[in-house]
Design an enzyme around this catalytic site. Sequence first.
Site, mmCIF file in Angstrom:
data_model
loop_
_atom_site.group_PDB
_atom_site.id
_atom_site.type_symbol
_atom_site.label_atom_id
_atom_site.label_comp_id
_atom_site.label_asym_id
_atom_site.label_seq_id
_atom_site.Cartn_x
_atom_site.Cartn_y
_atom_site.Cartn_z
ATOM 1 N N ASP A 43 8.300 16.728 26.203
ATOM 2 C CA ASP A 43 9.262 17.801 26.486
ATOM 3 C C ASP A 43 8.840 18.616 27.708
ATOM 4 O O ASP A 43 9.589 19.483 28.163
ATOM 5 C CB ASP A 43 9.486 18.690 25.257
ATOM 6 N N SER A 44 7.653 18.297 28.286
ATOM 7 C CA SER A 44 7.307 18.916 29.582
ATOM 8 C C SER A 44 8.297 18.454 30.647
ATOM 9 O O SER A 44 8.356 19.021 31.737
ATOM 10 C CB SER A 44 5.871 18.585 29.995
ATOM 11 N N ASP A 83 8.868 12.693 22.633
ATOM 12 C CA ASP A 83 8.677 13.997 21.989
ATOM 13 C C ASP A 83 9.909 14.399 21.192
ATOM 14 O O ASP A 83 11.029 14.284 21.692
ATOM 15 C CB ASP A 83 8.472 15.065 23.077
ATOM 16 N N LYS A 112 6.556 11.989 18.749
ATOM 17 C CA LYS A 112 5.488 12.997 18.638
ATOM 18 C C LYS A 112 6.097 14.302 18.125
ATOM 19 O O LYS A 112 7.179 14.695 18.570
ATOM 20 C CB LYS A 112 4.807 13.208 19.995
ATOM 21 N N GLU A 114 5.293 18.455 17.200
ATOM 22 C CA GLU A 114 4.416 19.625 17.325
ATOM 23 C C GLU A 114 4.367 20.370 15.993
ATOM 24 O O GLU A 114 5.397 20.803 15.489
ATOM 25 C CB GLU A 114 4.941 20.568 18.408
ATOM 26 N N GLU A 181 -4.323 20.068 21.986
ATOM 27 C CA GLU A 181 -4.096 20.678 23.301
ATOM 28 C C GLU A 181 -4.763 22.048 23.407
ATOM 29 O O GLU A 181 -4.553 22.935 22.560
ATOM 30 C CB GLU A 181 -2.577 20.797 23.547
HETATM 31 O O1 KIV Z 1 5.310 17.169 26.851
HETATM 32 C C1 KIV Z 1 4.133 16.962 27.205
HETATM 33 O O2 KIV Z 1 3.829 16.770 28.386
HETATM 34 C C2 KIV Z 1 3.103 16.944 26.174
HETATM 35 C C3 KIV Z 1 1.671 16.712 26.597
HETATM 36 C C4 KIV Z 1 1.135 17.900 27.277
HETATM 37 C C5 KIV Z 1 0.807 16.295 25.472
HETATM 38 O O3 KIV Z 1 3.398 17.106 25.028
#
Ligand code: KIV
Length: 264
Positions: A43-44, A83, A112, A114, A181
């Site tokens: 999600d970055s 994500d 993934k 969180e 993280e």
């Molecule tokens: O979205 C992302 O880039 C991440 C990483 C920082 C692990 O979740």
Amino acid sequence: MITVPEFKIRKDSGQKITMMTCYDSSFAKLLADSQIDVLLVGDSSAMVMQGRDSTIHASPDTIAFFVDSVARGTAGEKFIVADMPFLSTRKSLHYGMECAERFLKAGAHAIKIEGIRGNEKLVTHLVESGIPVMGHLGLTPQFVHAFGGMKLQAKTPEEQDKLLNDAKRFQECGAFSLVLEVVPTSIATKITSLLQIPTIGIGAGPGVDGQVLVLQDLLGFNPSFTPKFLRTYLNGNELFKQAFQRFHDDVVHGNYPNEKESYS
Ligand code: KIV
């Protein structure tokens, strides 16, 4: 291509796992030719691709779009993790399952999530449905407002106990790996030694089973982003700017295109 069972084999053999974010098919093609093990459609993407100020702006639509682009670029050569974006695990079990289904059908091999608290049922249901889950703890960026900013997590013994418990809960619910993280090296190393599943760190020191970085950060695209954990492997900002300037100069000075670059 690394497979889910091989994550555990890697941990047991001590061979580190490498993961990098990827959001488009050009970089996916390059990465498919590399030894990087895992591509993360994170999600970055909301920040590095869409220019947003936090990851909470990522949506199922944007993640599915980026997964689709990356999957076509890798042509089945790399393990892709997608994500679950902000609140997608919190609306209902049904909504979470629909998002995961979408990402796997777009080309991801795992998702993934969180945080584990309140997500246990979904993680278990996903795993029992054959959808591999990677956990994510520590400085989980979707909690930025609750944390009061992007800060080092798990500083006190109580917070470290909570982090260790959450890590164990992810493992108990069936997660196959865990991202840690921006937490102190000591607690990341301790969690790594107590878990059977591999840990993948970002700002979690060297005592974890693998490392992940955001591609644009590692390539030095944003010189003002300088967290302590980041190592840049290219002066991308300068090199790309130089290439753009050279193209501009060649065009305005009549040096591009030349005869060989033109059709007779
Ligand atoms: O979205 C992302 O880039 C991440 C990483 C920082 C692990 O979740």
